[in-house]
Scaffold this active site. Structure first.
Site, PDB file in Angstrom:
ATOM      1  N   LYS A   1       0.807  -1.203  -0.216  1.00 10.80           N
ATOM      2  CA  LYS A   1       0.006   0.079   0.068  1.00 10.80           C
ATOM      3  C   LYS A   1       0.790   1.402   0.078  1.00 10.80           C
ATOM      4  O   LYS A   1       0.530   2.358  -0.774  1.00 10.80           O
ATOM      5  CB  LYS A   1      -0.975  -0.018   1.344  1.00 10.80           C
ATOM      6  CG  LYS A   1      -0.404   0.360   2.754  1.00 10.80           C
ATOM      7  CD  LYS A   1      -1.510   0.036   3.666  1.00 10.80           C
ATOM      8  CE  LYS A   1      -0.777   0.333   5.049  1.00 10.80           C
ATOM      9  NZ  LYS A   1      -0.151   1.526   5.343  1.00 10.80           N
ATOM     10  N   THR A   2       1.951   1.189   0.531  1.00 11.66           N
ATOM     11  CA  THR A   2       2.839   2.524   0.855  1.00 11.66           C
ATOM     12  C   THR A   2       3.335   2.715  -0.536  1.00 11.66           C
ATOM     13  O   THR A   2       3.455   3.827  -1.091  1.00 11.66           O
ATOM     14  CB  THR A   2       3.967   2.177   1.877  1.00 11.66           C
ATOM     15  OG1 THR A   2       3.249   2.204   2.927  1.00 11.66           O
ATOM     16  CG2 THR A   2       4.771   3.613   1.976  1.00 11.66           C
TER      17      THR A   2
ATOM     18  N   ASP B   1      -3.868   7.467   4.626  1.00 10.49           N
ATOM     19  CA  ASP B   1      -3.476   6.083   4.974  1.00 10.49           C
ATOM     20  C   ASP B   1      -4.146   5.617   6.112  1.00 10.49           C
ATOM     21  O   ASP B   1      -4.500   6.278   6.974  1.00 10.49           O
ATOM     22  CB  ASP B   1      -1.901   6.216   5.142  1.00 10.49           C
ATOM     23  CG  ASP B   1      -1.287   4.781   5.055  1.00 10.49           C
ATOM     24  OD1 ASP B   1      -1.929   3.997   4.610  1.00 10.49           O
ATOM     25  OD2 ASP B   1      -0.163   4.819   5.519  1.00 10.49           O
ATOM     26  N   GLU B   2      -4.277   4.251   6.013  1.00 13.81           N
ATOM     27  CA  GLU B   2      -4.613   3.530   7.366  1.00 13.81           C
ATOM     28  C   GLU B   2      -6.073   4.119   7.648  1.00 13.81           C
ATOM     29  O   GLU B   2      -6.383   4.398   9.043  1.00 13.81           O
ATOM     30  CB  GLU B   2      -3.772   3.576   8.596  1.00 13.81           C
ATOM     31  CG  GLU B   2      -2.359   3.228   8.431  1.00 13.81           C
ATOM     32  CD  GLU B   2      -2.324   1.811   8.503  1.00 13.81           C
ATOM     33  OE1 GLU B   2      -3.223   0.915   8.346  1.00 13.81           O
ATOM     34  OE2 GLU B   2      -1.117   1.204   8.438  1.00 13.81           O
TER      35      GLU B   2
ATOM     36  N   GLN C   1      -7.669  -4.945   9.475  1.00 13.79           N
ATOM     37  CA  GLN C   1      -6.631  -4.665  10.319  1.00 13.79           C
ATOM     38  C   GLN C   1      -6.900  -3.552  11.241  1.00 13.79           C
ATOM     39  O   GLN C   1      -6.128  -2.831  11.657  1.00 13.79           O
ATOM     40  CB  GLN C   1      -5.234  -4.448   9.640  1.00 13.79           C
ATOM     41  CG  GLN C   1      -4.955  -5.473   8.689  1.00 13.79           C
ATOM     42  CD  GLN C   1      -3.507  -5.291   8.095  1.00 13.79           C
ATOM     43  OE1 GLN C   1      -2.446  -5.046   8.711  1.00 13.79           O
ATOM     44  NE2 GLN C   1      -3.581  -5.268   6.647  1.00 13.79           N
TER      45      GLN C   1
ATOM     46  N   ARG D   1       2.060 -10.892  10.041  1.00 12.91           N
ATOM     47  CA  ARG D   1       3.546 -10.510  10.176  1.00 12.91           C
ATOM     48  C   ARG D   1       4.514 -11.335   9.938  1.00 12.91           C
ATOM     49  O   ARG D   1       5.684 -11.059   9.351  1.00 12.91           O
ATOM     50  CB  ARG D   1       3.615 -10.155  11.635  1.00 12.91           C
ATOM     51  CG  ARG D   1       2.612  -9.179  12.147  1.00 12.91           C
ATOM     52  CD  ARG D   1       2.598  -7.741  11.875  1.00 12.91           C
ATOM     53  NE  ARG D   1       1.408  -8.087  10.716  1.00 12.91           N
ATOM     54  CZ  ARG D   1       1.207  -7.301  10.020  1.00 12.91           C
ATOM     55  NH1 ARG D   1       1.898  -6.231   9.549  1.00 12.91           N
ATOM     56  NH2 ARG D   1       0.102  -7.465   8.974  1.00 12.91           N
TER      57      ARG D   1
END
Length: 644
Positions: free
Chosen positions: A32-33, A227-228, A258, A592
């Site tokens: 995503k980044t 973002d997020e 998330q 993770r």
């Protein structure tokens, strides 16, 4: 330079969609980044002035990393022919920094002076204490942290004191909160200060009440990136909506699966209803994962699909299937910790760097026994967050024991004479230590005498009771237990840590009283000293699942998969969304990992000095058997020999 050459089809589509609302549902490890930074670069390359671009995220670290990546990619592309100065850059910040920027510039419209101060947590707590006391209330009974949690939540909802008071109706406690809140606001204004929640709520108020200022920022930032987005609260959602204005060029990136911070006010519904809030939304799913093996992703998909509050997606990867997930049914928490430490040591011996390994757990208190076994087996490690014996509540309990045994230990007395708060200030302590007790008021002298009488009682208990009983006695008789129970989730977690200290102390219960207490204190001090000397950054990472969000490791251990621990028992008393959040936590923990996941649970766990049978987590039953390999310790006696 073709900036899209390393993007997959969906990422490229997101980069190229520049006009109108865009929702990017980005699964864990889906890049995503990269998409955000490339999209910003594409806008600039297309002729958009960098200063018309806004990018907002949640943490200073994330904002800093995004800023660096955006600037780097812009520099690499080169804009020799572009009509922009190298000093013109996108505005990249956190939500709170964005609020500060706007309030410093235009807060005068709300009567806010440009040089306002921002109260940190201690400052907020101090003002709340003053506000509580001004209404004749006892801060022992009316916890500032509890008031702060409620006021913060209301500000996050953009509720005013007036609306909260009206909704409170005849409810005495809610009316009390309203009164304290009002006084708190008066104190903030008197000191020309804002708290963290004001930075968002007052910015929203500024834009709503001043059309010219709203239009100024809508023209200033014509391309907005959030973002997020799944972690936004109501106030942040409305702020984003106001800034996007008529142009609607808003791109939000996130993953409802998330969303882990509902207890902070995050509302997963913000991302779920984005398409309704912005009818012309283009939605793109990023489902290709670049982090984990297909086995890990298959298990993660199985786990999260049971949640109802989510937008469906299915993570996949082009990587190999990878190893099956290991499951270790430990006898108890020490057996579990030994297994994890031993496996981590074996990985390191095989050539794996310690930093490639993470141990995740649901509650902070679990770190104590894990750290103990990592030390015993000489496995390099680093606890992310505060180490067990460095935690304030643990140090406070130990100081009560030290001070009762050695009344000349002024540092311990200074630490705990006002724990929990009993109204003994610095001036009183200074006079007491200077031998000027006679100068104290009768009321203050009585408080000091009561404190030293309490130390005498603890000293007597130290001479007659087992170490674990001493911890229980201190916890109850000092008022620490009652105090922490009023401190919300944070207080309950700190109370769990004290109970874990009692569990540790029970190991010394079989020794003679004086010897048991002294050995307990010695071992605690040595563990603390060893941690203090451990300054290097190398080592296996031990942390909570919350702390691990956004990180990745080749090897991940997830400990304590038992009903009541993970999922945590607190979730069962809440509404459905909280139960789903526990499942999201496990999903985040799984994703993770890049190469291998190890799961474990204890069939018995010592809690507060008592050994209890455990039930394996319901999450374990949701994992298809073909993805699991059961790990059994064949050489149980090795543990006893090596550990001893």
């Amino acid at each position: 330079m073709d900036i899209a050459q390393k993007l997959n089809a969906e990422q490229k589509e997101a980069m190229l969609h520049t006009e109108g609302p865009l929702l990017i549902i980005a699964g864990a490890g889906a890049g995503k980044t990269r998409v955000l930074t490339h999209r910003i670069a594409h806008l600039i390359k297309s002729g958009i002035n960098p200063e018309q671009i806004l990018a907002v995220t949640f943490t200073n670290k994330a904002a800093g990393e995004m800023r660096e990546r955006v600037h780097a990619i812009i520099k690499n592309i080169g804009f020799d022919s572009a009509p922009f100065s190298i000093h013109q850059k996108p505005f990249v910040s956190t939500f709170h920094a964005l609020g500060v920027f706007m309030l410093r510039s235009h807060g005068h419209a709300l009567g806010i002076k440009k040089n306002f101060s921002i109260k940190d947590r201690d400052g907020m707590s101090s003002l709340l204490k003053e506000a509580i006391k001004s209404h004749g209330l006892d801060i022992k009974q009316y916890s500032p942290k509890y008031f702060n949690a409620i006021i913060s939540r209301q500000k996050g909802k953009l509720a005013s004191i007036e609306t909260y008071r009206e909704e409170a109706s005849d409810n005495y406690f809610s009316a009390t909160i309203s009164d304290v809140w009002e006084t708190y606001e008066q104190l903030l204004k008197k000191e020309n200060s804002l708290d963290f929640d004001d930075l968002i709520s007052k910015t929203v108020l500024l834009l709503k009440n001043n059309k010219d200022i709203l239009e100024h920022y809508q023209k200033k930032w014509r391309y907005i990136h959030i973002d997020e987005y799944q972690d936004t609260n109501h106030a942040q959602c409305i702020l984003s909506e106001l800034l996007s204005g008529e142009h609607q060029n808003i791109c939000v990136v996130g993953d409802g699966d998330q969303c882990l911070y509902s207890w902070r006010g995050a509302d997963v519904q913000n991302i779920l209803r984005f398409e309704k809030d912005y009818p012309n939304t283009k939605t793109i799913l990023l489902e290709e994962n670049y982090r984990s093996t297909q086995t890990i992703l298959s298990v993660a998909n199985e786990i999260i699909q049971k949640n109802k509050l989510r937008k469906k997606k299915n993570l996949f990867t082009r990587k190999k299937a990878g190893e099956r997930i290991s499951l270790f049914p430990a006898r108890d928490e020490e057996d579990e910790a030994y297994f994890i430490a031993k496996e981590a040591r074996a990985l390191i011996k095989s050539g794996t760097s310690p930093e490639s390994i993470a141990v995740l757990y649901r509650a902070n208190f679990q770190s104590r026994v894990l750290e103990e076994l990592f030390l015993a087996l000489n496995v390099p490690h680093q606890i992310i967050g505060t180490r067990f014996f460095e935690r304030k509540e643990v140090k406070d309990i130990l100081s009560f024991i030290h001070a009762s045994i050695n009344t000349e230990s002024l540092s311990d007395i200074r630490r705990i004479i006002n724990v929990p708060p009993r109204g003994v200030g610095k001036a009183t302590i200074a006079k007491l230590f200077a031998g000027k007790k006679n100068e104290l008021s009768n009321n203050m002298r009585e408080k000091v005498d009561d404190f030293f009488l309490l130390l005498e009682k603890i000293e007597h208990i130290c001479e007659t009771e087992k170490p674990s009983e001493i911890i229980r006695f201190i916890m109850k008789k000092t008022g620490i237990e009652a105090y922490l129970k009023q401190e919300g989730e944070d207080g309950l977690e700190r109370l769990e840590n004290i109970k874990e200290l009692a569990t540790l102390a029970s190991r010394y219960d079989t020794l003679p009283h004086e010897e048991g207490v002294q050995q307990f204190l010695n071992d605690a001090a040595l563990a603390g000293d060893q941690d203090e000397l451990k300054k290097e950054k190398r080592g296996v990472r031990l942390m909570t699942v919350h702390a691990a969000k956004g990180l990745e490791f080749p090897y991940v251990f997830i400990a304590g998969l038992e009903q009541g621990l993970f999922p945590h028992s607190a979730s069962f008393a809440s509404v459905e969304v909280d139960t789903e959040e526990e499942r999201r936590l496990f999903y985040v923990a799984l994703t993770r990992a890049q190469e291998k996941v190890y799961l474990s649970f204890a069939q018995q766990r010592m809690l507060f000095g008592s050994r209890n049978d455990s039930i394996p987590s319901e999450f374990l039953h949701d994992i298809p058997s073909e993805f699991i390999e059961l790990t059994n310790e064949a050489e149980r006696e090795e543990k006893k020999i090596e550990y001893l």
